[in-house]
Design a protein around this motif. Structure first.
Motif, PDB file in Angstrom:
ATOM      1  N   LEU A  24       0.868  -1.388   0.094  1.00  0.00           N
ATOM      2  CA  LEU A  24       0.010   0.066   0.142  1.00  0.00           C
ATOM      3  C   LEU A  24       0.695   1.178   0.042  1.00  0.00           C
ATOM      4  O   LEU A  24       0.635   2.320  -0.703  1.00  0.00           O
ATOM      5  N   LYS A  25       1.898   1.097   0.870  1.00  0.00           N
ATOM      6  CA  LYS A  25       2.892   2.438   0.718  1.00  0.00           C
ATOM      7  C   LYS A  25       3.463   2.534  -0.493  1.00  0.00           C
ATOM      8  O   LYS A  25       3.384   3.697  -0.883  1.00  0.00           O
ATOM      9  N   ALA A  26       3.914   1.574  -1.128  1.00  0.00           N
ATOM     10  CA  ALA A  26       4.761   1.487  -2.711  1.00  0.00           C
ATOM     11  C   ALA A  26       3.474   2.056  -3.671  1.00  0.00           C
ATOM     12  O   ALA A  26       3.982   2.476  -4.419  1.00  0.00           O
ATOM     13  N   LEU A  27       2.364   1.830  -3.419  1.00  0.00           N
ATOM     14  CA  LEU A  27       1.289   2.225  -4.326  1.00  0.00           C
ATOM     15  C   LEU A  27       1.235   3.698  -4.327  1.00  0.00           C
ATOM     16  O   LEU A  27       0.498   4.199  -5.050  1.00  0.00           O
ATOM     17  N   GLY A  28       1.723   4.226  -3.060  1.00  0.00           N
ATOM     18  CA  GLY A  28       1.615   5.800  -2.946  1.00  0.00           C
ATOM     19  C   GLY A  28       0.382   6.253  -1.805  1.00  0.00           C
ATOM     20  O   GLY A  28       0.050   7.145  -1.985  1.00  0.00           O
ATOM     21  N   CYS A  29      -0.027   5.270  -1.005  1.00  0.00           N
ATOM     22  CA  CYS A  29      -1.172   5.618  -0.237  1.00  0.00           C
ATOM     23  C   CYS A  29      -0.727   6.745   0.821  1.00  0.00           C
ATOM     24  O   CYS A  29       0.241   6.461   1.276  1.00  0.00           O
ATOM     25  N   GLU A  30      -1.178   7.782   0.950  1.00  0.00           N
ATOM     26  CA  GLU A  30      -0.818   8.804   1.908  1.00  0.00           C
ATOM     27  C   GLU A  30      -1.234   8.495   3.282  1.00  0.00           C
ATOM     28  O   GLU A  30      -0.662   8.939   4.201  1.00  0.00           O
ATOM     29  N   LYS A  31      -2.498   7.833   3.481  1.00  0.00           N
ATOM     30  CA  LYS A  31      -2.987   7.478   4.890  1.00  0.00           C
ATOM     31  C   LYS A  31      -3.076   6.025   4.910  1.00  0.00           C
ATOM     32  O   LYS A  31      -3.705   5.228   3.944  1.00  0.00           O
ATOM     33  N   LEU A  32      -2.833   5.268   5.939  1.00  0.00           N
ATOM     34  CA  LEU A  32      -3.048   3.866   6.027  1.00  0.00           C
ATOM     35  C   LEU A  32      -3.849   3.668   7.231  1.00  0.00           C
ATOM     36  O   LEU A  32      -3.583   4.144   8.315  1.00  0.00           O
ATOM     37  N   PHE A  33      -5.058   2.802   7.273  1.00  0.00           N
ATOM     38  CA  PHE A  33      -5.668   2.252   8.183  1.00  0.00           C
ATOM     39  C   PHE A  33      -5.157   0.882   8.204  1.00  0.00           C
ATOM     40  O   PHE A  33      -5.289  -0.021   7.209  1.00  0.00           O
ATOM     41  N   ARG A  34      -5.038   0.201   9.289  1.00  0.00           N
ATOM     42  CA  ARG A  34      -4.472  -1.154   9.471  1.00  0.00           C
ATOM     43  C   ARG A  34      -5.159  -1.848  10.827  1.00  0.00           C
ATOM     44  O   ARG A  34      -5.163  -1.181  11.748  1.00  0.00           O
ATOM     45  N   GLU A  35      -5.459  -3.122  10.695  1.00  0.00           N
ATOM     46  CA  GLU A  35      -5.990  -3.759  11.995  1.00  0.00           C
ATOM     47  C   GLU A  35      -5.606  -5.216  11.630  1.00  0.00           C
ATOM     48  O   GLU A  35      -5.682  -5.814  10.690  1.00  0.00           O
ATOM     49  N   GLN A  36      -5.623  -5.897  12.824  1.00  0.00           N
ATOM     50  CA  GLN A  36      -5.526  -7.558  12.665  1.00  0.00           C
ATOM     51  C   GLN A  36      -6.669  -7.752  13.484  1.00  0.00           C
ATOM     52  O   GLN A  36      -6.540  -8.395  14.747  1.00  0.00           O
ATOM     53  N   VAL A  37      -7.927  -8.162  12.877  1.00  0.00           N
ATOM     54  CA  VAL A  37      -8.954  -8.678  13.409  1.00  0.00           C
ATOM     55  C   VAL A  37      -9.800  -9.462  12.530  1.00  0.00           C
ATOM     56  O   VAL A  37      -9.678  -9.332  11.246  1.00  0.00           O
ATOM     57  N   SER A  38     -10.657 -10.236  12.874  1.00  0.00           N
ATOM     58  CA  SER A  38     -11.653 -11.148  12.159  1.00  0.00           C
ATOM     59  C   SER A  38     -12.346 -10.386  11.264  1.00  0.00           C
ATOM     60  O   SER A  38     -12.995  -9.404  11.892  1.00  0.00           O
TER      61      SER A  38
END
Length: 189
Positions: A24-38
């Motif tokens: 996602l960073k390589a694609l140029g996303c300026e803002k990232l939302f991330r989580e490790q949930v079902s």
């Protein structure tokens, strides 16, 4: 603005999670939302990402299954994004809903996924019917009924229903049904 969303179901999937973030960073996303949930539980970061995006933005995910749990859920997300002028990009599929072709492809893929799910359920129902006809399908073995004598003995010792439930780890309703059935048949006082 490109806004990325990364998700894995468990904390043990660190490599997949890191790969999504890296991509996602390589694609140029300026803002990232991330989580490790079902995917079946609450997903606060997905809700935050959907709330964050504005008209002209593109929500980016690496794979479709990271975003939606079902075709109807995907439809809800897409309808919300489209109503607000936000595009969706799914990298693994090469789909970008900011283009007419991308919208068409997503609808076709969603229809195929829904069709396959319905066919799988139909095959499953047919298999269960065949197994029942042969007497091979019994369903889940009742766990509390196998311990009926033990439940009866504990009740005879004066333990309460809650104490029996806690001691044996069976459901309160199951204990109640066993004790009620035993009373009705005169097996216990």
């Amino acid at each position: 603005m490109l806004v990325g969303y990364a998700r894995t179901s468990t904390l043990e999937q660190d490599a997949g999670f890191e790969a999504q973030v890296r991509d996602l960073k390589a694609l140029g996303c300026e803002k990232l939302f991330r989580e490790q949930v079902s995917s079946v539980g609450p997903r606060p970061q997905l809700a935050a990402a959907l709330e964050f995006v504005r008209a002209g933005d593109t929500l980016v995910v690496t794979k479709l299954d990271r975003l939606a749990r079902s075709v109807p859920h995907l439809g809800t997300i897409i309808a919300d994004l489209e109503a607000r002028g936000v595009a969706l990009r799914i990298e693994s599929l090469g789909v970008d809903t900011s283009t007419p072709t991308g919208k068409l492809m997503l609808n076709v893929l969603g229809g195929v996924a829904q069709f396959e799910r319905e066919m799988m359920l139909e095959r499953q129902r047919e298999g269960i019917a065949k197994a029942k006809a042969k007497g091979a399908y019994k369903g889940r073995k009742p766990t509390a009924q196998a311990r009926a004598e033990e439940i009866q003995a504990l009740a005879a010792q004066g333990l309460s229903m809650n104490a029996i439930v806690a001691k044996l780890g069976v459901g309160k309703g199951s204990v109640h049904r066993i004790l009620t059935a035993r009373k009705e048949t005169g097996l216990i006082q």
